[in-house]
Design a protein around this motif. Structure first.
Motif, short mmCIF file in Angstrom:
data_model
loop_
_atom_site.label_atom_id
_atom_site.label_comp_id
_atom_site.label_asym_id
_atom_site.label_seq_id
_atom_site.Cartn_x
_atom_site.Cartn_y
_atom_site.Cartn_z
N LEU A 80 -12.44 -21.51 -21.14
CA LEU A 80 -12.57 -21.87 -19.73
C LEU A 80 -11.37 -22.67 -19.22
CD1 LEU A 80 -16.36 -22.86 -19.64
CD2 LEU A 80 -15.30 -20.64 -19.21
N GLU A 81 -10.54 -23.15 -20.16
CA GLU A 81 -9.37 -23.92 -19.73
C GLU A 81 -8.19 -23.01 -19.36
OE1 GLU A 81 -8.42 -26.64 -22.79
OE2 GLU A 81 -10.27 -27.82 -22.58
N SER A 82 -8.29 -21.74 -19.73
CA SER A 82 -7.21 -20.81 -19.41
C SER A 82 -7.45 -20.17 -18.04
CB SER A 82 -7.11 -19.72 -20.48
OG SER A 82 -8.28 -18.91 -20.47
N GLU A 83 -6.37 -19.77 -17.41
CA GLU A 83 -6.48 -19.09 -16.12
C GLU A 83 -6.85 -17.63 -16.36
OE1 GLU A 83 -6.26 -20.03 -13.05
OE2 GLU A 83 -5.73 -22.13 -13.34
N GLU A 84 -7.96 -17.18 -15.72
CA GLU A 84 -8.38 -15.79 -15.93
C GLU A 84 -7.35 -14.80 -15.43
OE1 GLU A 84 -11.16 -17.26 -12.53
OE2 GLU A 84 -10.09 -18.13 -14.22
N LEU A 85 -6.54 -15.22 -14.46
CA LEU A 85 -5.52 -14.33 -13.92
C LEU A 85 -4.49 -13.98 -15.00
CD1 LEU A 85 -4.22 -12.84 -11.55
CD2 LEU A 85 -3.02 -14.95 -10.96
N TYR A 86 -4.14 -14.99 -15.84
CA TYR A 86 -3.17 -14.73 -16.91
C TYR A 86 -3.71 -13.70 -17.91
CZ TYR A 86 -0.85 -18.95 -15.17
OH TYR A 86 -0.23 -19.88 -14.38
N GLY A 87 -5.00 -13.84 -18.22
CA GLY A 87 -5.63 -12.89 -19.13
C GLY A 87 -5.64 -11.49 -18.56
N ILE A 88 -5.95 -11.38 -17.25
CA ILE A 88 -5.96 -10.08 -16.60
C ILE A 88 -4.57 -9.46 -16.62
CG2 ILE A 88 -6.27 -8.91 -14.38
CD1 ILE A 88 -8.50 -10.91 -13.77
N ILE A 89 -3.55 -10.28 -16.34
CA ILE A 89 -2.17 -9.78 -16.34
C ILE A 89 -1.79 -9.26 -17.74
CG2 ILE A 89 0.25 -10.46 -16.13
CD1 ILE A 89 -0.60 -12.38 -13.89
N ALA A 90 -2.16 -10.02 -18.79
CA ALA A 90 -1.83 -9.61 -20.16
C ALA A 90 -2.51 -8.28 -20.50
CB ALA A 90 -2.26 -10.69 -21.15
N VAL A 91 -3.78 -8.14 -20.14
CA VAL A 91 -4.50 -6.89 -20.40
C VAL A 91 -3.87 -5.72 -19.67
CG1 VAL A 91 -6.69 -5.68 -20.07
CG2 VAL A 91 -6.70 -8.02 -20.93
N VAL A 92 -3.52 -5.94 -18.40
CA VAL A 92 -2.91 -4.88 -17.59
C VAL A 92 -1.55 -4.48 -18.16
CG1 VAL A 92 -1.94 -4.32 -15.33
CG2 VAL A 92 -4.15 -5.47 -15.49
N ILE A 93 -0.75 -5.47 -18.57
CA ILE A 93 0.58 -5.17 -19.13
C ILE A 93 0.45 -4.32 -20.39
CG2 ILE A 93 2.57 -6.18 -20.31
CD1 ILE A 93 2.44 -8.50 -18.33
N PHE A 94 -0.43 -4.71 -21.31
CA PHE A 94 -0.60 -3.94 -22.54
C PHE A 94 -1.15 -2.55 -22.25
CE2 PHE A 94 0.57 -7.55 -24.81
CZ PHE A 94 0.61 -7.30 -26.17
N GLY A 95 -2.07 -2.46 -21.27
CA GLY A 95 -2.60 -1.17 -20.89
C GLY A 95 -1.53 -0.26 -20.32
N LEU A 96 -0.66 -0.83 -19.47
CA LEU A 96 0.43 -0.04 -18.89
C LEU A 96 1.43 0.41 -19.96
CD1 LEU A 96 1.16 -1.98 -15.57
CD2 LEU A 96 0.11 0.28 -15.82
N ILE A 97 1.70 -0.47 -20.94
CA ILE A 97 2.59 -0.10 -22.04
C ILE A 97 2.02 1.09 -22.81
CG2 ILE A 97 3.50 -0.85 -24.28
CD1 ILE A 97 3.80 -3.65 -23.09
#
Length: 241
Positions: A61-78
C-alpha cells in the motif's frame, strides 16, 4: 482472536486488486492466447515479471499503483513487440522463442541433445511413458518443442491399428526393465527379472559393447536385451529450426 481491521486499507487493497485484474486481463488480450497456453522461455519470464508487478501493486500500500500499472504495461508491450518481430525475423524467433531439439532419432538417443534441453535419461523415459510409450523401440523420433513439450513420432509398425489391420499379427508386449542407465548397471532390476551380471556381461560381449557407452539398456517381456548408445549428433539435417 482479536482482529483490528483497517477498513480504509482493506478497501484500498480491494480497489488495487480489481485494477490489477483489469490491467492483467487487457495485457493478456494484447499478448494473445499463446502467453497462456504455450509458454516459451521468454513468455515465461514476462509472465512471472508481470505477475510480480501486479502482486506488488495490490499488496504494497506504500507504493504508487500507477507505477505498478506502468511496469505491467511496459512489459506487456515488450512481449507484444517481440511477438510481432519474431513473426518477421527467423533469427529473432529462434533467439526469443527457442527451437525444437531432436533427442531420439530412428529409435536411438542423441546424447548431446540432452544437454541442450537439460534432460537426463530418467526425464526422457518419464516423458515417453506419459505419452504412452513404454518401449523406446516403438519411437522413430522424439522432439522437445520450444515450449518444453515432448512430441513423439512412432514407428510405422507401432502405429495404432486401423480397420485394414485386423489381420495383423499380434505381438506380445509389456513393460520393459531398465538394466543399464547412463552407463551404470541396475543390479536390483536385473535381480527382479531373474538375470545376473554374468548374463549381462555375456550379452554385451557378444555385441561388442562396453557398458560405459550405453545410455540405456532394457530387457523386454520376451527377455530381449535392447541397447541404446550415447550417440553424439543427429544423422539428419535439423529441418525443425
Amino acid at each position: 482472536m482479536n482482529f483490528n481491521i483497517n477498513y480504509s486499507e482493506l478497501l484500498n487493497v480491494v480497489f488495487r486488486a480489481l485494477i490489477s485484474l483489469i490491467v492483467l486481463f487487457l495485457i493478456t488480450k494484447l499478448i494473445g492466447k499463446k502467453q497462456v497456453s504455450q509458454l516459451s522461455l521468454f513468455d515465461y519470464v514476462i509472465g512471472i515479471s508481470i505477475g510480480n508487478f501486479a502482486a506488488e501493486m495490490t499488496i504494497n500500500l506504500e507504493s504508487e499503483e500507477l507505477y505498478g500499472i506502468i511496469a505491467v504495461v511496459i512489459f506487456g508491450l515488450i512481449a507484444y513487440l517481440v511477438s510481432l518481430i519474431s513473426m518477421k525475423s527467423m533469427k529473432l524467433r529462434r533467439f526469443f522463442m527457442g527451437t525444437p531439439t531432436i533427442i531420439i532419432e530412428h529409435g536411438e538417443f542423441l546424447y548431446d541433445s540432452f544437454y541442450k534441453v537439460r534432460y537426463d535419461i530418467n526425464d526422457v523415459l518419464e516423458q515417453c511413458r506419459i505419452k504412452g510409450y513404454y518401449d523406446i523401440k516403438d519411437i522413430e523420433y522424439a522432439i522437445v518443442e520450444a515450449n518444453g513439450e515432448l512430441s513423439i513420432l512412432s514407428k510405422n509398425e507401432s502405429c495404432p491399428a486401423t480397420k485394414k489391420d485386423v489381420n495383423a499379427k499380434i505381438v506380445r508386449s509389456g513393460l520393459t526393465a531398465n538394466v543399464i542407465i547412463d552407463g551404470k548397471i541396475m543390479y536390483r532390476n536385473l535381480k527382479e527379472i531373474k538375470k545376473d551380471v554374468t548374463w549381462l556381461d555375456r550379452e554385451l560381449k557378444i555385441r561388442g559393447k562396453d557398458v560405459k557407452d550405453i545410455l540405456l539398456g532394457t530387457v523386454d517381456i520376451n527377455n530381449n536385451l535392447n541397447l541404446y548408445e550415447k550417440i553424439k549428433k543427429s544423422k539428419v539435417l535439423d529441418v525443425l529450426e
